[in-house]
Design an enzyme around this catalytic site. Structure first.
Site, short mmCIF file in Angstrom:
data_model
loop_
_atom_site.label_atom_id
_atom_site.label_comp_id
_atom_site.label_asym_id
_atom_site.label_seq_id
_atom_site.Cartn_x
_atom_site.Cartn_y
_atom_site.Cartn_z
N GLY A 1 -9.22 4.27 10.50
CA GLY A 1 -9.80 2.96 10.22
C GLY A 1 -9.73 2.56 8.75
O GLY A 1 -10.35 1.59 8.32
N THR A 2 -8.93 3.33 7.97
CA THR A 2 -8.84 3.01 6.54
C THR A 2 -8.32 1.59 6.30
O THR A 2 -8.90 0.83 5.53
CB THR A 2 -7.90 4.02 5.84
OG1 THR A 2 -8.37 5.33 6.12
CG2 THR A 2 -7.84 3.78 4.35
N GLY A 3 -7.25 1.23 7.00
CA GLY A 3 -6.64 -0.09 6.79
C GLY A 3 -7.55 -1.22 7.20
O GLY A 3 -7.71 -2.21 6.48
N CYS A 4 -8.19 -1.03 8.38
CA CYS A 4 -9.12 -2.08 8.87
C CYS A 4 -10.22 -2.30 7.85
O CYS A 4 -10.55 -3.42 7.48
CB CYS A 4 -9.79 -1.64 10.16
SG CYS A 4 -8.71 -1.06 11.44
N THR B 1 -9.59 9.68 7.88
CA THR B 1 -8.89 8.48 7.40
C THR B 1 -8.80 7.40 8.49
O THR B 1 -8.19 6.37 8.28
CB THR B 1 -7.45 8.87 7.02
OG1 THR B 1 -6.85 9.49 8.19
CG2 THR B 1 -7.43 9.84 5.86
N LYS C 1 0.85 -1.20 0.00
CA LYS C 1 0.00 0.00 0.00
C LYS C 1 0.88 1.25 0.00
O LYS C 1 1.73 1.43 0.86
CB LYS C 1 -0.91 -0.01 1.24
CG LYS C 1 -1.84 -1.22 1.28
CD LYS C 1 -2.89 -1.11 2.38
CE LYS C 1 -2.29 -1.28 3.75
NZ LYS C 1 -3.33 -1.33 4.82
#
Ligand SMILES: Cc1ncc(COP(=O)(O)OP(=O)(O)O)c(N)n1
Ligand SMILES: Cc1ncsc1CCOP(=O)(O)O
Ligand SMILES: [Mg+2]
Length: 734
Positions: A447-450, A445, A411
């Site tokens: 919690g974007t990865g979760c 942004t 990413k």
């Protein structure tokens, strides 16, 4: 060992000159490899270096690349053989032999370096090694054996299973192994069975090897996807059941709260086992409480004892005990899809896990299908410094993917720049697929990865492939990012708006039903269908005036099309996420070859010989179908194949009913057999099933996927029109 091709450890022969007797080692090895041995280890505790070199040269010639070839103990012999151009793939080392690091350094990244390991202490030492140092572990003895008098204590199959479950490396069982052990050892997660006497002392080494190979194959688990787990299985058609194992974020933006919203927004049924409780808000984390790992294990068992899980998403796991509990559960339950978001480094850059936990997390990687680290987490997994450029990120992702045998989503979001790259890196299959998009300027942004990782887990089930799942999850997340600030949650980094794509004017826009989609799609091509009815080719077909040579040319092109179309249908079967759809598309592919080519055979001769080169419209149509499969996965592909069923069935029934002129109803019609085939009630039933299948997928897909499906569907209808229009047009016979 061929880079990029996984090593087959299934039937592992360790040689013993004494047991080979008068036949000699070379003859036994040749026979055994012919019978199905997949890897050979030359083990001679008495040979001098020169003698060993002679044996190596002879066995390398006999094996001739049909199996992997390693030497027991003697790294020096492998190096000497390689200097002489003798093909030896690597070495197997015992606990007391040359250090594995030395072997890996000397032999390079593609060599096989096997290591004996029988105890948790051995495994702990292996876990300390850099990823990719050890290729597999030799674990034994299963039971006492006279072949190796100084063997370690017997583990039994249960003891073997415990060792295998405690490491992510492939484990080969050895020591007193017989044919009767193969199935149980495979179920104990063995990567292979290593035998000496069972083959070397067998009267027919080839037959003995074949029995082991057949026994191994017969013990294979359900049709596997990826890393030996069953294909995704569904309960309610089309509703992926996705379990999040993560921490709780009471502010709702990250953790299991974000996971459940993401899973729901993408059409899944979300479940959550809580691995940690946090006190946090949009400004940061105040404290973390970690319940006992045993309680997490109880949560996981409670779920898997009752519910078939289609996919698991793993987020924050706070310590080694919790991680080990998840690893143990994964090895027992073996969910079809596992996505690991390795929460190890805070946005601030602080390391969230202690060294024990980081090491435990590494052992989780081989149990996952996809890992989604950010730049800092990727660097920790690759044991290097964080990359500062996109090329460096991809390179580190390749190292981790190759080292742990797991796909990596690299990413680039934390890099600077106007665009945000991502890449799906799969070193096992040697593929890298890059995605890009403009950067979305927002503070929301959190919690974007979760959210991304749980979205991918859900879509991997509903779309049937990793690339479309990542592609669609990114599209959905970008829409969620665009609208996050509208929620006005908190004074720090607010959450994304997980339902932005579904909310409209204050109400949740409900997904259309299958019949609503069907009506919309059929209406979408009404004008195209009317144009098909008015074509000279169709008018001539209806009233029987179509010149025979034009019809023959059409049939020849159609035969070519159907041969390729059947392959596309077979691809749809391969991509189908559940068995009934898989069987349906496979049957369609078969029918396409049998029934319709047979029809063409009556007029064109041997269907095996393609009498014509495909014309431009034929080629364009087939290119579109192939592109749909490559670009959009299962959903887009089945939308693209549908017009061929639907338009032909509709046209055939209306022709035979006389709707386009009474002549077509006559049994004397010159093209009566063609009309009968497409007016056949059996074809109507098949077409109805194809329509229902596609509409079910479309109605449960996100608006973005449904839009792509409709575009693929419409493009195919345009190709059908062009195909009919080409024939009977002036000059069509060129
Ligand atoms: C596949 C495999 N596993 C274990 C062993 C035993 O190796 P080692 O511990 O070095 O004992 P010796 O074979 O040297 O007696 C093996 N050889 N192969
Ligand atoms: C080389 C080796 N390492 C552990 S047991 C063993 C010998 C296994 O021989 P057999 O397969 O006849 O039990
Ligand atoms: Mg040894």
């Amino acid at each position: 060992m061929t880079p990029g091709h996984p090593l087959d450890l299934s039937v592992y022969l360790v040689t013993d000159a004494g047991l080979c007797g008068e036949r000699g080692v070379a003859d036994v090895v040749s026979e055994a490899v012919a019978g199905g041995v997949s890897i050979v280890q030359l083990r001679d505790k008495h040979a001098t270096s020169e003698q060993l070199l002679v044996q190596l040269a002879e066995l390398a010639r006999v094996i001739d690349g049909r199996a992997a070839f390693v030497v027991n103990d003697r790294l020096d012999a492998v190096l000497a053989a390689r200097r002489r151009g003798i093909r030896v793939d690597g070495v197997h080392l015992g606990q007391g032999d040359a250090a594995v690091l030395e072997a890996r350094a000397a032999l390079g990244p593609d060599a096989i370096v096997g290591l004996t390991a029988n105890t948790p202490a051995h495994l702990a030492a292996v876990a300390e090694l850099p990823p990719g140092t050890v290729t597999y572990l030799g674990v034994g003895v299963i039971r006492p054996t006279p072949t190796k008098l100084d063997h370690p204590p017997a583990l039994g199959i249960d003891g073997f299973a415990e060792i295998a479950a405690a490491t992510g490396l492939p484990c080969v069982a050895i020591g007193g192994v017989g044919l009767a052990d193969v199935a149980e050892l495979r179920r104990a997660d063995a990567a292979g069975v290593a035998v000496v006497s069972a083959i070397c002392a067998a009267p027919d080494p080839s037959a003995a090897a074949r029995e082991f190979a057949d026994g191994w194959a017969a013990a294979a688990p359900m049709p596997t996807g990826g890393r030996g787990r069953a294909e995704p299985v569904k309960g309610m058609p089309g509703v992926p059941r996705v379990l999040s194992i993560a921490g709780s974020d009471p502010s709702g933006g990250a953790g299991i709260q974000a996971d459940l919203k993401s899973i729901s927004a993408l059409g899944g049924y979300g479940m959550a086992a809580i691995a940690a409780l946090t006190a946090q808000n949009t400004r940061g984390v105040r404290s973390v409480h970690v319940p006992p790992a045993a309680f997490l294990a109880e949560q996981l068992d409670a779920i898997s004892d009752d519910i078939d899980i289609d996919a698991v998403k793993i987020g924050m796991l706070a310590n080694a005990d919790v991680i080990d509990a998840v690893a143990s559960w994964l090895r027992r339950v073996r969910p079809p899809v596992v996505v690991l978001d390795p929460v190890m480094v805070a946005t601030s850059g602080d390391r969230l896990l202690d060294l024990d936990a980081e090491r435990a997390l590494r052992s989780l990687l081989p149990l996952a299908d996809l890992v989604t680290p950010n730049i800092a987490e990727l660097a920790v997994l690759a044991e290097t410094e964080p990359a500062t450029a996109w090329t460096g990120i991809v390179a580190q992702a390749e190292v981790v993917s190759a080292g742990y045998g797991v796909r990596v989503l690299a990413k680039g979001g934390h890099l600077d720049g106007a665009t945000v790259p991502d890449a799906l890196v799969d070193a096992v299959n040697a593929t890298i697929v890059e995605f890009s998009g403009d950067r979305i300027e927002t503070t929301a942004t959190h919690g974007t990865g979760c959210s991304l990782s749980s979205a991918i887990a859900t879509l991997r089930i509903s779309l049937g492939g990793w690339e479309p799942a990542v592609d669609e999850a990114r599209r959905w997340l970008r829409e969620s990012l665009r609208h996050g600030e509208e929620l006005h949650v908190g004074g720090g980094h607010g959450p994304v708006h997980h339902f932005a794509g579904l909310w409209s004017r204050g109400g949740i826009a409900t997904a259309p039903t299958a019949s609503e989609v069907e009506a919309a799609w059929w209406g979408e091509i009404a004008e195209l269908r009317a144009r098909i009815d008015s074509l000279p080719f169709v008018r001539g077909l209806a009233d029987g005036t179509l010149p025979p040579d034009v019809f023959e040319e059409y049939l020849a092109q159609d035969a070519h099309y159907l041969r390729s179309y059947s392959r596309v249908l077979a691809e749809a079967s391969r991509l189908a996420p559940e068995a009934p759809e898989q069987a349906f598309w496979a049957a369609c592919a078969q029918h396409c070859l049998d029934g319709e080519l047979e029809h063409h055979h009556d007029r064109l001769g041997d269907p095996g010989v393609d009498p014509v080169r495909p014309n431009a419209v034929n080629t364009a149509y087939l290119d579109h179908l192939v592109a749909s499969a490559a670009r959009g996965g299962y959903a887009e592909l089945i939308a693209a194949v549908l017009p061929c069923f639907w338009i032909y069935d509709d046209l055939g029934r209306r022709l035979i009913a006389g709707d386009l002129g009474p002549a077509a109803r006559s049994p004397e019609h010159p093209y009566a057999d063609w009309l009968a085939m497409y007016g056949d009630p059996a074809f109507e039933i098949t077409t109805r099933q194809a329509i229902d299948t596609v509409m079910a997928v479309a109605s449960r897909s996100t608006p973005e996927v449904r839009g792509r499906m409709l575009r693929a569907f419409r493009r195919s209808a345009e190709c059908e029109l062009a195909f009919f229009a080409f024939h009977a047009a002036p000059g069509c016979r060129t």
